[in-house]
Design a protein around this motif. Sequence first.
Motif, PDB file in Angstrom:
ATOM      1  N   GLY A   1      -6.137  -7.808 109.081  1.00 43.77           N
ATOM      2  CA  GLY A   1      -6.351  -7.176 110.374  1.00 43.77           C
ATOM      3  C   GLY A   1      -5.421  -7.751 111.417  1.00 43.77           C
ATOM      4  N   THR A   2      -5.943  -7.920 112.627  1.00 47.29           N
ATOM      5  CA  THR A   2      -5.141  -8.477 113.720  1.00 47.29           C
ATOM      6  C   THR A   2      -5.902  -9.598 114.413  1.00 47.29           C
ATOM      7  OG1 THR A   2      -5.991  -6.847 115.301  1.00 47.29           O
ATOM      8  CG2 THR A   2      -3.930  -6.301 114.180  1.00 47.29           C
ATOM      9  N   ARG A   3      -5.140 -10.576 114.869  1.00 48.57           N
ATOM     10  CA  ARG A   3      -5.659 -11.659 115.704  1.00 48.57           C
ATOM     11  C   ARG A   3      -4.751 -11.741 116.914  1.00 48.57           C
ATOM     12  NH1 ARG A   3      -6.769 -16.613 111.636  1.00 48.57           N
ATOM     13  NH2 ARG A   3      -5.593 -17.661 113.236  1.00 48.57           N
ATOM     14  N   ASP A   4      -5.328 -11.598 118.090  1.00 48.84           N
ATOM     15  CA  ASP A   4      -4.559 -11.610 119.333  1.00 48.84           C
ATOM     16  C   ASP A   4      -3.406 -10.617 119.279  1.00 48.84           C
ATOM     17  OD1 ASP A   4      -6.210 -13.592 120.480  1.00 48.84           O
ATOM     18  OD2 ASP A   4      -5.116 -15.145 119.389  1.00 48.84           O
ATOM     19  N   GLY A   5      -3.651  -9.434 118.702  1.00 45.95           N
ATOM     20  CA  GLY A   5      -2.654  -8.375 118.647  1.00 45.95           C
ATOM     21  C   GLY A   5      -1.589  -8.524 117.580  1.00 45.95           C
ATOM     22  N   ARG A   6      -1.654  -9.578 116.793  1.00 43.25           N
ATOM     23  CA  ARG A   6      -0.661  -9.801 115.732  1.00 43.25           C
ATOM     24  C   ARG A   6      -1.297  -9.591 114.370  1.00 43.25           C
ATOM     25  NH1 ARG A   6       0.926 -15.139 118.693  1.00 43.25           N
ATOM     26  NH2 ARG A   6      -1.049 -15.603 117.738  1.00 43.25           N
ATOM     27  N   PRO A   7      -0.519  -9.058 113.420  1.00 42.11           N
ATOM     28  CA  PRO A   7      -1.066  -8.854 112.065  1.00 42.11           C
ATOM     29  C   PRO A   7      -1.502 -10.185 111.447  1.00 42.11           C
ATOM     30  CG  PRO A   7       1.074  -7.790 112.294  1.00 42.11           C
ATOM     31  CD  PRO A   7       0.862  -8.614 113.531  1.00 42.11           C
ATOM     32  N   PHE A   8      -2.548 -10.111 110.683  1.00 41.73           N
ATOM     33  CA  PHE A   8      -3.108 -11.306 110.056  1.00 41.73           C
ATOM     34  C   PHE A   8      -3.567 -10.956 108.651  1.00 41.73           C
ATOM     35  CE2 PHE A   8      -6.903 -13.716 108.883  1.00 41.73           C
ATOM     36  CZ  PHE A   8      -6.417 -15.004 108.945  1.00 41.73           C
ATOM     37  N   GLN A   9      -3.286 -11.862 107.700  1.00 39.77           N
ATOM     38  CA  GLN A   9      -3.812 -11.717 106.347  1.00 39.77           C
ATOM     39  C   GLN A   9      -3.945 -13.101 105.733  1.00 39.77           C
ATOM     40  OE1 GLN A   9      -1.898  -8.985 103.694  1.00 39.77           O
ATOM     41  NE2 GLN A   9      -3.212  -9.555 101.995  1.00 39.77           N
ATOM     42  N   ALA A  10      -5.064 -13.320 105.084  1.00 38.90           N
ATOM     43  CA  ALA A  10      -5.294 -14.583 104.380  1.00 38.90           C
ATOM     44  C   ALA A  10      -6.162 -14.300 103.166  1.00 38.90           C
ATOM     45  CB  ALA A  10      -5.995 -15.588 105.297  1.00 38.90           C
ATOM     46  N   THR A  11      -5.870 -14.992 102.068  1.00 38.07           N
ATOM     47  CA  THR A  11      -6.662 -14.854 100.857  1.00 38.07           C
ATOM     48  C   THR A  11      -7.108 -16.239 100.414  1.00 38.07           C
ATOM     49  OG1 THR A  11      -5.456 -12.887 100.179  1.00 38.07           O
ATOM     50  CG2 THR A  11      -6.669 -14.054  98.458  1.00 38.07           C
ATOM     51  N   HIS A  12      -8.381 -16.360 100.104  1.00 35.94           N
ATOM     52  CA  HIS A  12      -8.958 -17.622  99.651  1.00 35.94           C
ATOM     53  C   HIS A  12      -9.588 -17.396  98.289  1.00 35.94           C
ATOM     54  CE1 HIS A  12      -8.542 -19.180 103.755  1.00 35.94           C
ATOM     55  NE2 HIS A  12      -8.905 -17.970 104.122  1.00 35.94           N
ATOM     56  N   LEU A  13      -9.272 -18.258  97.351  1.00 37.60           N
ATOM     57  CA  LEU A  13      -9.830 -18.201  96.007  1.00 37.60           C
ATOM     58  C   LEU A  13     -10.654 -19.456  95.777  1.00 37.60           C
ATOM     59  CD1 LEU A  13      -6.548 -17.156  94.193  1.00 37.60           C
ATOM     60  CD2 LEU A  13      -8.439 -15.662  94.810  1.00 37.60           C
ATOM     61  N   PHE A  14     -11.832 -19.303  95.222  1.00 38.16           N
ATOM     62  CA  PHE A  14     -12.622 -20.495  94.959  1.00 38.16           C
ATOM     63  C   PHE A  14     -13.664 -20.241  93.889  1.00 38.16           C
ATOM     64  CE2 PHE A  14     -14.224 -18.304  98.671  1.00 38.16           C
ATOM     65  CZ  PHE A  14     -15.583 -18.204  98.454  1.00 38.16           C
ATOM     66  N   LEU A  15     -14.180 -21.357  93.383  1.00 42.37           N
ATOM     67  CA  LEU A  15     -15.315 -21.356  92.471  1.00 42.37           C
ATOM     68  C   LEU A  15     -16.504 -21.841  93.284  1.00 42.37           C
ATOM     69  CD1 LEU A  15     -13.692 -23.222  89.449  1.00 42.37           C
ATOM     70  CD2 LEU A  15     -13.946 -20.748  89.730  1.00 42.37           C
ATOM     71  N   THR A  16     -17.669 -21.296  92.991  1.00 42.03           N
ATOM     72  CA  THR A  16     -18.850 -21.774  93.700  1.00 42.03           C
ATOM     73  C   THR A  16     -19.986 -22.029  92.716  1.00 42.03           C
ATOM     74  OG1 THR A  16     -20.430 -21.341  95.473  1.00 42.03           O
ATOM     75  CG2 THR A  16     -19.666 -19.430  94.228  1.00 42.03           C
ATOM     76  N   SER A  17     -20.823 -22.974  93.072  1.00 47.59           N
ATOM     77  CA  SER A  17     -22.000 -23.274  92.260  1.00 47.59           C
ATOM     78  C   SER A  17     -23.252 -22.630  92.860  1.00 47.59           C
ATOM     79  CB  SER A  17     -22.189 -24.793  92.157  1.00 47.59           C
ATOM     80  OG  SER A  17     -22.375 -25.331  93.453  1.00 47.59           O
ATOM     81  N   LEU A  18     -23.078 -21.826  93.904  1.00 43.98           N
ATOM     82  CA  LEU A  18     -24.224 -21.161  94.509  1.00 43.98           C
ATOM     83  C   LEU A  18     -24.937 -20.290  93.492  1.00 43.98           C
ATOM     84  CD1 LEU A  18     -22.664 -20.019  97.894  1.00 43.98           C
ATOM     85  CD2 LEU A  18     -24.323 -21.854  97.548  1.00 43.98           C
ATOM     86  N   ARG A  19     -26.208 -20.443  93.391  1.00 35.96           N
ATOM     87  CA  ARG A  19     -27.024 -19.609  92.502  1.00 35.96           C
ATOM     88  C   ARG A  19     -27.642 -18.518  93.373  1.00 35.96           C
ATOM     89  NH1 ARG A  19     -25.002 -21.531  88.163  1.00 35.96           N
ATOM     90  NH2 ARG A  19     -25.481 -23.672  87.647  1.00 35.96           N
ATOM     91  N   THR A  20     -26.951 -17.417  93.470  1.00 30.76           N
ATOM     92  CA  THR A  20     -27.402 -16.344  94.354  1.00 30.76           C
ATOM     93  C   THR A  20     -26.956 -14.997  93.810  1.00 30.76           C
ATOM     94  OG1 THR A  20     -27.425 -15.614  96.654  1.00 30.76           O
ATOM     95  CG2 THR A  20     -25.334 -16.446  95.809  1.00 30.76           C
ATOM     96  N   THR A  21     -27.355 -13.961  94.489  1.00 31.53           N
ATOM     97  CA  THR A  21     -26.920 -12.621  94.111  1.00 31.53           C
ATOM     98  C   THR A  21     -25.531 -12.381  94.681  1.00 31.53           C
ATOM     99  OG1 THR A  21     -27.807 -11.599  96.105  1.00 31.53           O
ATOM    100  CG2 THR A  21     -29.294 -11.789  94.201  1.00 31.53           C
ATOM    101  N   PRO A  22     -24.761 -11.491  94.092  1.00 33.24           N
ATOM    102  CA  PRO A  22     -23.430 -11.212  94.628  1.00 33.24           C
ATOM    103  C   PRO A  22     -23.511 -10.632  96.042  1.00 33.24           C
ATOM    104  CG  PRO A  22     -23.865  -9.853  92.685  1.00 33.24           C
ATOM    105  CD  PRO A  22     -25.021 -10.768  92.852  1.00 33.24           C
ATOM    106  N   GLU A  23     -24.569  -9.879  96.338  1.00 30.59           N
ATOM    107  CA  GLU A  23     -24.709  -9.283  97.665  1.00 30.59           C
ATOM    108  C   GLU A  23     -24.858 -10.331  98.766  1.00 30.59           C
ATOM    109  OE1 GLU A  23     -25.695  -6.463  94.555  1.00 30.59           O
ATOM    110  OE2 GLU A  23     -26.584  -8.407  95.003  1.00 30.59           O
ATOM    111  N   ALA A  24     -25.384 -11.502  98.422  1.00 24.40           N
ATOM    112  CA  ALA A  24     -25.566 -12.565  99.418  1.00 24.40           C
ATOM    113  C   ALA A  24     -24.295 -13.389  99.623  1.00 24.40           C
ATOM    114  CB  ALA A  24     -26.710 -13.486  98.993  1.00 24.40           C
ATOM    115  N   LEU A  25     -23.339 -13.299  98.713  1.00 24.02           N
ATOM    116  CA  LEU A  25     -22.132 -14.134  98.797  1.00 24.02           C
ATOM    117  C   LEU A  25     -21.315 -13.963 100.078  1.00 24.02           C
ATOM    118  CD1 LEU A  25     -20.805 -14.118  95.139  1.00 24.02           C
ATOM    119  CD2 LEU A  25     -21.531 -16.118  96.464  1.00 24.02           C
ATOM    120  N   PRO A  26     -21.053 -12.739 100.565  1.00 17.38           N
ATOM    121  CA  PRO A  26     -20.205 -12.632 101.764  1.00 17.38           C
ATOM    122  C   PRO A  26     -20.738 -13.429 102.959  1.00 17.38           C
ATOM    123  CG  PRO A  26     -20.425 -10.483 100.746  1.00 17.38           C
ATOM    124  CD  PRO A  26     -21.365 -11.414 100.032  1.00 17.38           C
TER     125      PRO A  26
END
Length: 153
Positions: A47-72
Motif C-alpha cells: 500500500g502507501t505510507r505517507d503517500g509513498r508506495p510500501f511493501q514488506a513481506t515477513h516469513l516466520f514459523l510459529t508455535s501458536l496453537r490456534t485456528t488459521p482465522e485467528a492468525l492475522p
Amino acid sequence: MIPFEATDQEISHGRDITWTLRAKEAPEHIRESWVGTSWIVEMTATGTRDGRPFQATHLFLTSLRTTPEALPQLVRDRWSIECWHWIRDSQLREDGHRYRGNGAGALASLRTAALNLLRLAGFQSIRPGMQAVMHDITAMLAMAMRQPKPKTC
C-alpha cells in the motif's frame, strides 16, 4: 499449496496498507527440526505510507496453537509489541544495557515514562522529542501537561 489466506486493510496514521496472511500447517520435517512449530506463515503488507508506495513481506514459523482465522490478529498484535520494542532499542539502545535485578526493571519503567511523556507532549517521533527536551526535564514535564495527546506507533 497454501490452504489458508486472509486479508485486512488498515487506513490510519497516513497509511493505507493491505495485509495478506498466508499460512499452512508445518509439515512433519519442520516440526521435527523446530519442536513445537504449528504454522508456516507469510505476512505481506502492500500500500502507501505517507503517500509513498510500501511493501514488506515477513516469513516466520510459529508455535501458536490456534485456528488459521485467528492468525492475522495475533500477528498484528505481536507487531504492535515489536513496534514499541523497536523504538526502545533504536532510540534508547535498551538491548545494549546489561543491568541486572531491580535496576533493569527500574530503568525500563523510567524509559517507558519518558516515552509516554514525549507522546503526551505531542511528539509523533521520539528523536525530535528527545532532542527538544534532553537537557531540560522541566520543559518535558511542562509540554506533557500542556498538550495531552496520546499517540500510538
